[in-house]
Design an enzyme around this catalytic site. Structure first.
Site, PDB file in Angstrom:
ATOM      1  N   LYS A   1       2.438  20.201  15.817  1.00 26.85           N
ATOM      2  CA  LYS A   1       3.674  19.481  16.184  1.00 26.85           C
ATOM      3  C   LYS A   1       3.651  18.980  17.622  1.00 26.85           C
ATOM      4  O   LYS A   1       4.289  17.996  17.952  1.00 26.85           O
ATOM      5  CB  LYS A   1       4.897  20.355  15.943  1.00 26.85           C
TER       6      LYS A   1
ATOM      7  N   ARG B   1      16.261  32.749  15.472  1.00 26.23           N
ATOM      8  CA  ARG B   1      16.154  31.371  15.013  1.00 26.23           C
ATOM      9  C   ARG B   1      16.158  31.476  13.498  1.00 26.23           C
ATOM     10  O   ARG B   1      17.077  32.082  12.946  1.00 26.23           O
ATOM     11  CB  ARG B   1      14.912  30.689  15.604  1.00 26.23           C
TER      12      ARG B   1
HETATM   13  C1  LIG Z   1       6.201  25.808  16.771  1.00 26.77           C
HETATM   14  C2  LIG Z   1       5.969  26.863  15.784  1.00 26.77           C
HETATM   15  C3  LIG Z   1       4.765  27.570  15.783  1.00 26.77           C
HETATM   16  C4  LIG Z   1       3.671  27.341  16.807  1.00 26.77           C
HETATM   17  O1  LIG Z   1       4.096  27.757  18.081  1.00 26.77           O
HETATM   18  P1  LIG Z   1       3.117  27.707  19.334  1.00 26.77           P
HETATM   19  O2  LIG Z   1       3.897  28.328  20.428  1.00 26.77           O
HETATM   20  O3  LIG Z   1       2.816  26.286  19.585  1.00 26.77           O
HETATM   21  O4  LIG Z   1       1.909  28.492  18.969  1.00 26.77           O
HETATM   22  C5  LIG Z   1       4.571  28.533  14.810  1.00 26.77           C
HETATM   23  N1  LIG Z   1       5.517  28.777  13.881  1.00 26.77           N
HETATM   24  C6  LIG Z   1       6.686  28.119  13.844  1.00 26.77           C
HETATM   25  C7  LIG Z   1       7.673  28.433  12.790  1.00 26.77           C
HETATM   26  C8  LIG Z   1       6.952  27.143  14.808  1.00 26.77           C
HETATM   27  O5  LIG Z   1       8.120  26.493  14.774  1.00 26.77           O
END
Ligand SMILES: *Cc1c(COP(=O)(O)O)cnc(C)c1O
Length: 358
Positions: free
Chosen positions: A42, A137
């Site tokens: 992302k 969350r």
């Molecule tokens: C963004 C996200 C991740 C990855 O997080 P990083 O800090 O970039 O490793 C993993 N799981 C979920 C549900 C996320 O929203």
């Protein structure tokens, strides 16, 4: 035209070899304790060039919260296991079933809808149930897990393949042996009570690095969803560099459009700036100030670091102002910056910043 394409500024230099190296190092590291990686894209708008580099590093599972990014990967014919890492919107259920191999879920109403869509497509959709373990969350409260599992295992077209949790995102809650054991424990209970096998127990994200390094018992945790650590080479609880990883796979380059010696304090009656803030200026006498053709539209100025000895004074939406001190820059010169995650998100999303892969 063609001759000047490489000179377009601003641009983001993306070193695929460094990303490939980081992904492969982390994949090997986490594998030493039986944990597979889902690489999260992302931060880079689901860039297919980067997905390709991740695949070359040996990672097969790619996660993204946007179904449009997952669709793009599938339509490009990439041989991946795609994971939608944000609980689906009801309005995208159809596409989720069509393009995502797995989705993370926390609402029974949405899962029921996914089931209907899967049946209509005569297919089956794999889900991971997210469990709330303190970060507040997404996630099902531990006390509600059994009820939901009971409903889910009866749903046709839905294949419950695992559970997961996400820490250190909203609340900044640290993954510890305690909350990771809790996840393992919940997995254990579900497996025993319903006589099913949960193939994926997904313990978190880049913030799990410290827990992983310190623990000698990862329990049933066998997957982590890792984005920032691969892309920027840091864990995310303290943003400490991870040994053997590159932190400079990305560099932002912007160009000077004005360079003049001006006062360090604005002259006149001071009210709000372009973003509604009132700034205090320190009087440092006249200084050599450069304006770069980039701004808050594209970057988070508090989190970028120039690679040369200049100071960031401030920015508006499309101008960035530097105190260039003793450097020998001129109008037309390029200035290069290291970036962090919030700037990576913005520059990758911005149509104004060209992406140069090498
Ligand atoms: C963004 C996200 C991740 C990855 O997080 P990083 O800090 O970039 O490793 C993993 N799981 C979920 C549900 C996320 O929203």
């Amino acid at each position: 035209m063609i001759g000047i394409i490489n000179m377009v500024t601003p641009h983001l230099e993306i070193n695929l070899e460094k990303i490939r190296h980081n992904a492969s190092e982390l994949n090997n590291l986490f594998n030493t304790k039986g944990i597979s990686i889902t690489a999260v894209t992302k931060g880079v708008l689901g860039s297919l060039e980067i997905v390709q580099a991740l695949l070359e590093s040996g990672i097969k599972s790619i996660g993204n919260p946007y179904i449009a990014s997952i669709r793009k990967m599938k339509e490009a014919g990439l041989d991946i296991q795609s994971m939608l890492i944000r609980p689906p919107m009801m309005s995208e259920a159809e596409e989720v079933v069509k393009y995502a191999d797995i989705s993370l879920n926390s609402e029974i109403s949405v899962i029921t809808l996914l089931s209907k869509c899967a049946l209509r497509h005569k297919s089956s959709h794999k889900i991971i149930l997210m469990i709330e373990l303190g970060d507040l969350r997404e996630g099902i409260l531990p006390c509600d897990v059994e009820n939901i599992v009971e409903e889910v295992i009866d749903l046709e077209g839905i294949d419950l393949i695992g559970i997961g949790t996400n820490m250190a995102c909203l609340g900044g809650v640290k993954p510890t042996d305690k909350n990771m054991k809790e996840l393992s424990c919940i997995a254990e209970q579900i497996q025993q009570k319903y006589a099913i096998e949960l193939k994926i127990i997904s313990g978190g994200n880049s913030a799990n690095y410290e827990w992983f390094m310190a623990t000698n018992d990862t329990g049933l945790i066998n997957n982590l969803r890792i984005g920032e650590a691969i892309l920027l080479g840091r864990e995310t609880l303290h943003r400490k560099k991870i040994p053997n990883l590159y932190t400079d796979a990305f560099a932002l380059v912007a160009e000077i459009i004005e360079l003049k010696t001006k006062n360090s304090v604005p002259c006149g009656e001071l009210c709000q700036d372009s973003f509604g803030n009132k700034t205090e200026f320190q009087d440092k006498g006249p200084m050599k100030r450069a304006i770069l053709a980039i701004g808050k539209q594209d970057i988070d100025i508090s989190k970028i670091r120039p690679r040369i000895d200049v100071d960031i004074i401030g920015a508006s939406s499309d101008h960035l102002i530097l105190d260039v001190k003793k450097t020998s820059l001129s109008v037309g010169s390029e200035v290069k910056f290291d970036i962090n995650y919030s700037t990576l998100l913005r520059v990758m999303t911005s149509p104004y910043v060209k992406k140069n892969y090498s």
